[in-house]
Design a protein around this motif. Structure first.
Motif, PDB file in Angstrom:
ATOM      1  N   ASP A  48      -9.745  13.882 -17.243  1.00 36.57           N
ATOM      2  CA  ASP A  48      -9.788  12.501 -16.767  1.00 36.57           C
ATOM      3  C   ASP A  48      -8.459  12.101 -16.140  1.00 36.57           C
ATOM      4  N   GLY A  49      -7.360  12.596 -16.719  1.00 42.52           N
ATOM      5  CA  GLY A  49      -6.050  12.284 -16.173  1.00 42.52           C
ATOM      6  C   GLY A  49      -5.862  12.844 -14.777  1.00 42.52           C
ATOM      7  N   PHE A  50      -6.453  14.016 -14.536  1.00 45.40           N
ATOM      8  CA  PHE A  50      -6.402  14.601 -13.192  1.00 45.40           C
ATOM      9  C   PHE A  50      -7.033  13.646 -12.187  1.00 45.40           C
ATOM     10  N   TRP A  51      -8.248  13.193 -12.510  1.00 40.98           N
ATOM     11  CA  TRP A  51      -8.943  12.310 -11.575  1.00 40.98           C
ATOM     12  C   TRP A  51      -8.281  10.948 -11.463  1.00 40.98           C
ATOM     13  N   SER A  52      -7.844  10.399 -12.596  1.00 38.88           N
ATOM     14  CA  SER A  52      -7.250   9.064 -12.551  1.00 38.88           C
ATOM     15  C   SER A  52      -5.913   9.061 -11.821  1.00 38.88           C
ATOM     16  N   SER A  53      -5.287  10.239 -11.673  1.00 38.22           N
ATOM     17  CA  SER A  53      -4.019  10.286 -10.945  1.00 38.22           C
ATOM     18  C   SER A  53      -4.196   9.922  -9.474  1.00 38.22           C
ATOM     19  N   PHE A  54      -5.420  10.046  -8.965  1.00 36.67           N
ATOM     20  CA  PHE A  54      -5.658   9.650  -7.573  1.00 36.67           C
ATOM     21  C   PHE A  54      -5.667   8.130  -7.416  1.00 36.67           C
ATOM     22  N   ALA A  56      -3.241   6.590  -8.052  1.00 36.34           N
ATOM     23  CA  ALA A  56      -1.889   6.384  -7.533  1.00 36.34           C
ATOM     24  C   ALA A  56      -1.905   6.012  -6.052  1.00 36.34           C
ATOM     25  N   ILE A  57      -2.921   6.453  -5.339  1.00 35.94           N
ATOM     26  CA  ILE A  57      -3.027   6.089  -3.922  1.00 35.94           C
ATOM     27  C   ILE A  57      -3.201   4.583  -3.782  1.00 35.94           C
ATOM     28  N   LEU A  58      -4.066   4.003  -4.619  1.00 30.91           N
ATOM     29  CA  LEU A  58      -4.264   2.553  -4.578  1.00 30.91           C
ATOM     30  C   LEU A  58      -3.006   1.820  -5.037  1.00 30.91           C
ATOM     31  N   VAL A  59      -2.333   2.382  -6.039  1.00 23.38           N
ATOM     32  CA  VAL A  59      -1.088   1.774  -6.516  1.00 23.38           C
ATOM     33  C   VAL A  59      -0.059   1.725  -5.391  1.00 23.38           C
ATOM     34  N   ALA A  60      -0.072   2.717  -4.529  1.00 27.42           N
ATOM     35  CA  ALA A  60       0.907   2.811  -3.446  1.00 27.42           C
ATOM     36  C   ALA A  60       0.537   2.002  -2.210  1.00 27.42           C
ATOM     37  N   VAL A  61      -0.663   1.428  -2.178  1.00 24.59           N
ATOM     38  CA  VAL A  61      -1.108   0.713  -0.968  1.00 24.59           C
ATOM     39  C   VAL A  61      -0.195  -0.457  -0.585  1.00 24.59           C
ATOM     40  N   PRO A  62       0.213  -1.339  -1.535  1.00 28.92           N
ATOM     41  CA  PRO A  62       1.072  -2.465  -1.110  1.00 28.92           C
ATOM     42  C   PRO A  62       2.356  -2.038  -0.397  1.00 28.92           C
ATOM     43  N   PRO A  63       3.153  -1.112  -0.957  1.00 31.28           N
ATOM     44  CA  PRO A  63       4.346  -0.701  -0.213  1.00 31.28           C
ATOM     45  C   PRO A  63       4.015   0.062   1.064  1.00 31.28           C
ATOM     46  N   MET A  64       2.918   0.814   1.069  1.00 32.09           N
ATOM     47  CA  MET A  64       2.534   1.495   2.310  1.00 32.09           C
ATOM     48  C   MET A  64       2.182   0.471   3.387  1.00 32.09           C
ATOM     49  N   ALA A  65       1.468  -0.591   2.996  1.00 33.78           N
ATOM     50  CA  ALA A  65       1.120  -1.639   3.952  1.00 33.78           C
ATOM     51  C   ALA A  65       2.374  -2.298   4.512  1.00 33.78           C
ATOM     52  N   LEU A  66       3.388  -2.458   3.669  1.00 35.48           N
ATOM     53  CA  LEU A  66       4.659  -3.014   4.146  1.00 35.48           C
ATOM     54  C   LEU A  66       5.282  -2.097   5.188  1.00 35.48           C
ATOM     55  N   SER A  67       5.178  -0.797   4.981  1.00 36.56           N
ATOM     56  CA  SER A  67       5.722   0.150   5.966  1.00 36.56           C
ATOM     57  C   SER A  67       4.983   0.053   7.292  1.00 36.56           C
ATOM     58  N   TRP A  68       3.673  -0.205   7.240  1.00 38.76           N
ATOM     59  CA  TRP A  68       2.912  -0.350   8.479  1.00 38.76           C
ATOM     60  C   TRP A  68       3.357  -1.599   9.239  1.00 38.76           C
ATOM     61  N   VAL A  69       3.532  -2.684   8.495  1.00 33.34           N
ATOM     62  CA  VAL A  69       3.983  -3.933   9.117  1.00 33.34           C
ATOM     63  C   VAL A  69       5.364  -3.746   9.733  1.00 33.34           C
ATOM     64  N   GLN A  70       6.251  -3.059   8.998  1.00 36.13           N
ATOM     65  CA  GLN A  70       7.607  -2.829   9.510  1.00 36.13           C
ATOM     66  C   GLN A  70       7.560  -1.991  10.779  1.00 36.13           C
ATOM     67  N   PRO A 122      -1.229  19.897 -13.673  1.00 35.35           N
ATOM     68  CA  PRO A 122       0.074  19.214 -13.769  1.00 35.35           C
ATOM     69  C   PRO A 122       0.724  18.995 -12.422  1.00 35.35           C
ATOM     70  N   LEU A 123       0.510  19.921 -11.490  1.00 32.31           N
ATOM     71  CA  LEU A 123       1.102  19.769 -10.165  1.00 32.31           C
ATOM     72  C   LEU A 123       0.530  18.564  -9.435  1.00 32.31           C
ATOM     73  N   VAL A 124      -0.801  18.445  -9.417  1.00 29.39           N
ATOM     74  CA  VAL A 124      -1.446  17.337  -8.704  1.00 29.39           C
ATOM     75  C   VAL A 124      -1.143  16.010  -9.379  1.00 29.39           C
ATOM     76  N   VAL A 125      -1.235  15.973 -10.700  1.00 28.57           N
ATOM     77  CA  VAL A 125      -0.958  14.729 -11.417  1.00 28.57           C
ATOM     78  C   VAL A 125       0.477  14.279 -11.173  1.00 28.57           C
ATOM     79  N   ALA A 126       1.417  15.213 -11.256  1.00 27.46           N
ATOM     80  CA  ALA A 126       2.834  14.861 -11.074  1.00 27.46           C
ATOM     81  C   ALA A 126       3.118  14.406  -9.649  1.00 27.46           C
ATOM     82  N   THR A 127       2.583  15.107  -8.655  1.00 33.34           N
ATOM     83  CA  THR A 127       2.870  14.728  -7.274  1.00 33.34           C
ATOM     84  C   THR A 127       2.171  13.426  -6.882  1.00 33.34           C
TER      85      THR A 127
END
Length: 211
Positions: A48-54, A56-70, A122-127
């Protein structure tokens, strides 16, 4: 979260991490970047941790959106056909999503042939969580870019930020793999190549400038 399904099964709603878990995963990723293998203990390396690590993409959306605006705030020569804002930001989102996911897909495909079957989780979860952490850490840089605009200052900062991100990702990857520096270098190069491919593909398909 408890392991309840094989890695090949889809995630379930109860695998969505809480805020406390996300902060713990960020701490674990930071420790891995500092070369501390105990950081893996803070990550959920279950199925479950493997799948839930994805998530992280949603968690990163706000700062990524800021980069698009910039990026879109920078002055540049107007194209012959001006794309709609919706298309522009969709292109940014798609490129970043592909740049994030494609290396994972490639690694999962080659993990067994190269003898990394036990290391892929561990590689996918960590990255994944490390990538989200780095994205949030870059918020000050993008805010400076919104204020300062384009110029030598931002070019210099951009180079430092890019090199720093690569180094931190390489250290995280190496530590997660048991201090395998050669494999970490190969994986980081794969990420860079896949990022360039993703951005090039999306620019070709949409006609939107992304770099």
């Amino acid at each position: 979260m408890t392991p309840s399904s094989p890695v090949g099964s889809p995630p379930t709603p109860d695998t969505t991490p809480t805020l406390d878990e996300i902060l713990r995963y960020f701490t674990g990723a930071a420790e891995l970047m500092l070369g501390r293998p105990e950081g893996l203990r803070r990550l959920d390396l279950s199925a479950d941790g493997f799948w839930s690590s994805f998530f992280a993409i949603l968690v990163a959306v706000p700062p990524m959106a800021l980069s698009w605006v910039q990026f879109e705030s920078l002055p540049r020569t107007a194209p012959l056909i001006v794309p709609s804002p919706a298309l522009v930001y969709t292109a940014h989102a798609l490129a970043d999503f592909l740049a994030w996911v494609l290396p994972v897909v490639v690694l999962m495909l080659v993990a067994r042939p190269i003898g990394y079957s036990r290391k892929i989780v561990p590689l996918v979860v960590a990255t994944n969580w490390g990538g989200a952490l780095i994205t949030w850490a870059l918020v000050p840089y993008w805010l400076i870019g919104l204020v300062a605009g384009d110029g030598e200052l931002m070019a210099g900062l951009g180079l430092v930020v890019a090199l720093g991100s690569i180094v931190l990702t390489a250290r995280l990857t190496s530590t997660a793999l048991g201090r395998d520096g050669f494999a970490a270098l190969a994986i980081v190069l794969l990420m860079l190549v896949m990022s360039l491919f993703a951005y090039g593909l999306v620019m070709e398909l949409t006609g939107v400038r992304l770099a």
